[in-house]
Design an enzyme around this catalytic site. Structure first.
Site, short mmCIF file in Angstrom:
data_model
loop_
_atom_site.label_atom_id
_atom_site.label_comp_id
_atom_site.label_asym_id
_atom_site.label_seq_id
_atom_site.Cartn_x
_atom_site.Cartn_y
_atom_site.Cartn_z
N ARG A 21 14.24 7.26 -23.93
CA ARG A 21 13.82 8.33 -23.40
C ARG A 21 13.16 8.20 -22.11
NH1 ARG A 21 9.05 12.66 -24.73
NH2 ARG A 21 7.80 13.32 -22.61
N ARG A 39 10.45 20.93 -19.52
CA ARG A 39 10.24 21.12 -20.79
C ARG A 39 10.63 23.24 -20.92
NH1 ARG A 39 6.73 18.33 -23.58
NH2 ARG A 39 6.48 16.56 -21.67
N LYS A 59 8.71 23.44 -28.81
CA LYS A 59 9.04 22.79 -30.65
C LYS A 59 7.37 23.56 -31.26
CE LYS A 59 6.86 18.90 -28.43
NZ LYS A 59 6.16 17.33 -27.90
N PHE A 100 21.35 16.80 -31.28
CA PHE A 100 21.55 17.90 -31.18
C PHE A 100 22.56 18.32 -29.92
CE2 PHE A 100 17.52 15.53 -30.40
CZ PHE A 100 17.08 15.54 -28.83
N ARG A 122 13.79 9.20 -29.76
CA ARG A 122 14.56 10.20 -29.18
C ARG A 122 15.93 8.72 -28.35
NH1 ARG A 122 13.61 14.23 -26.23
NH2 ARG A 122 15.89 15.32 -25.13
N LYS A 152 13.26 19.61 -36.41
CA LYS A 152 12.70 18.24 -35.47
C LYS A 152 12.06 17.30 -36.25
CE LYS A 152 9.16 16.83 -31.96
NZ LYS A 152 9.18 16.44 -32.43
N GLU A 189 18.07 12.32 -32.15
CA GLU A 189 16.97 11.37 -32.37
C GLU A 189 17.75 10.09 -33.41
OE1 GLU A 189 12.44 11.93 -32.75
OE2 GLU A 189 14.46 12.52 -31.39
#
Length: 300
Positions: A43, A184, A188, A110, A28, A23, A71
């Site tokens: 985002r 979600r 993480k 990603f 984002r 991460k 990211e």
């Protein structure tokens, strides 16, 4: 484009069929390559193309009708530097061109959501990952796929050793999982009990805010008063409030004070914010101590 989100976990998930990614500590960013141009979306849905002209130029090499999720980071002294990403994000269009030379951005991709007009969001992550690697490896920096492993032991090693490079933790995904837009659906694991909280107000004055009134993403959503802000954070919050006051739709900074119950302090007056800000906070208990604000997370 609604992005996928991740739920926090306290231990490293270990099961068959899981993928682990570092991460990165950045912002984002969704890259949309249309037939004519490149659009960079935060985002929040905000368009931030002008802030990152170097990434927009690199993304012109992507096939038309391609969408990436990832990211944006800035590397400095061998590690990612969140403050430098903030600096890039806040730059005017003229200043952004200068900063693109002195503080070049990198894009840690990603996921690929669309490729050459084909919507991939319903495909399993394992297939999307393979397509992402095939797409980006020939192009090279600044557009790069994040590392990934299916080995939980290697993931555990990453978790312990990569913080020196500015890695916050791990993101865990199922190999058979479709892209969970707006949910979600990922997990993480961070190194500390750090989370993003909604900033619904502040104590003090707009020129000298003293603490923030927060709603954490867990619990009963009871507002909490943070510990006193550091001098640097007071200045940053004051600058954000001044920026809001300067816009026509930011009358919330002058809203009538409300009150919130603070542990050990009773009823505390505060000034509401609408829309709220986002802050990264460290918090271990709803009782004691109060949340510690680490930094603001701009609504990028």
């Amino acid at each position: 484009m609604r992005v996928a989100l991740a739920a926090a976990v306290r231990t490293l998930p270990r099961a068959a069929g899981l993928a682990y990614e570092p991460k990165f500590d950045g912002h984002r960013l969704v890259i949309v390559r249309t037939a004519e141009e490149v659009v960079l979306q935060a985002r929040s849905g905000r368009i931030v193309t002008s802030a990152f002209p170097d990434l927009a130029a690199a993304a012109l090499h992507l096939p038309a009708a391609t969408v990436l999720d990832g990211e944006v980071v800035v590397w400095h002294a061998g590690r990612t530097d969140f403050a430098l990403v903030q600096r890039r994000a806040a730059a005017t269009a003229a200043r952004a061109a200068v900063l693109a030379q002195s503080l070049p951005a990198s894009y840690a991709a990603f996921d690929v959501l669309e490729l050459a007009g084909l919507d991939l969001r319903a495909r399993p992550y394992e297939r999307r990952r393979a397509l992402l690697v095939d797409l980006l490896l020939p192009l090279g920096p600044p557009l790069q796929p994040v590392p990934m492993t299916t080995d939980p032991e290697l993931a555990a090693t990453w978790y312990e050793t990569l913080p020196a490079s500015g890695i916050e933790g791990l993101v865990v995904k199922r190999l058979d999982q479709a892209y969970p837009a707006g949910r979600r659906g990922w997990q993480k694991l961070r190194h500390t009990d750090v989370r993003d909280a909604a900033v619904i107000g502040y104590t003090g004055t707009p020129r000298r805010p003293l603490a923030l009134v927060l709603v954490l993403p867990v619990g009963d959503e009871t507002p909490l008063v943070s510990s006193p802000l550091t001098a640097a954070l007071r200045a940053e919050v004051a600058a954000e409030l001044a920026s809001r006051t300067a816009t026509a739709n930011a009358a919330s900074t002058a809203a009538a004070p409300a009150t919130v119950t603070a542990i050990g302090l009773g009823e505390v007056p505060f000034r509401p914010l609408d829309p709220p800000l986002t802050a990264e906070v460290r918090h271990t208990s709803t009782r004691h101590p109060p949340p510690e604000v680490l930094r603001l997370r701009p609504d990028l």
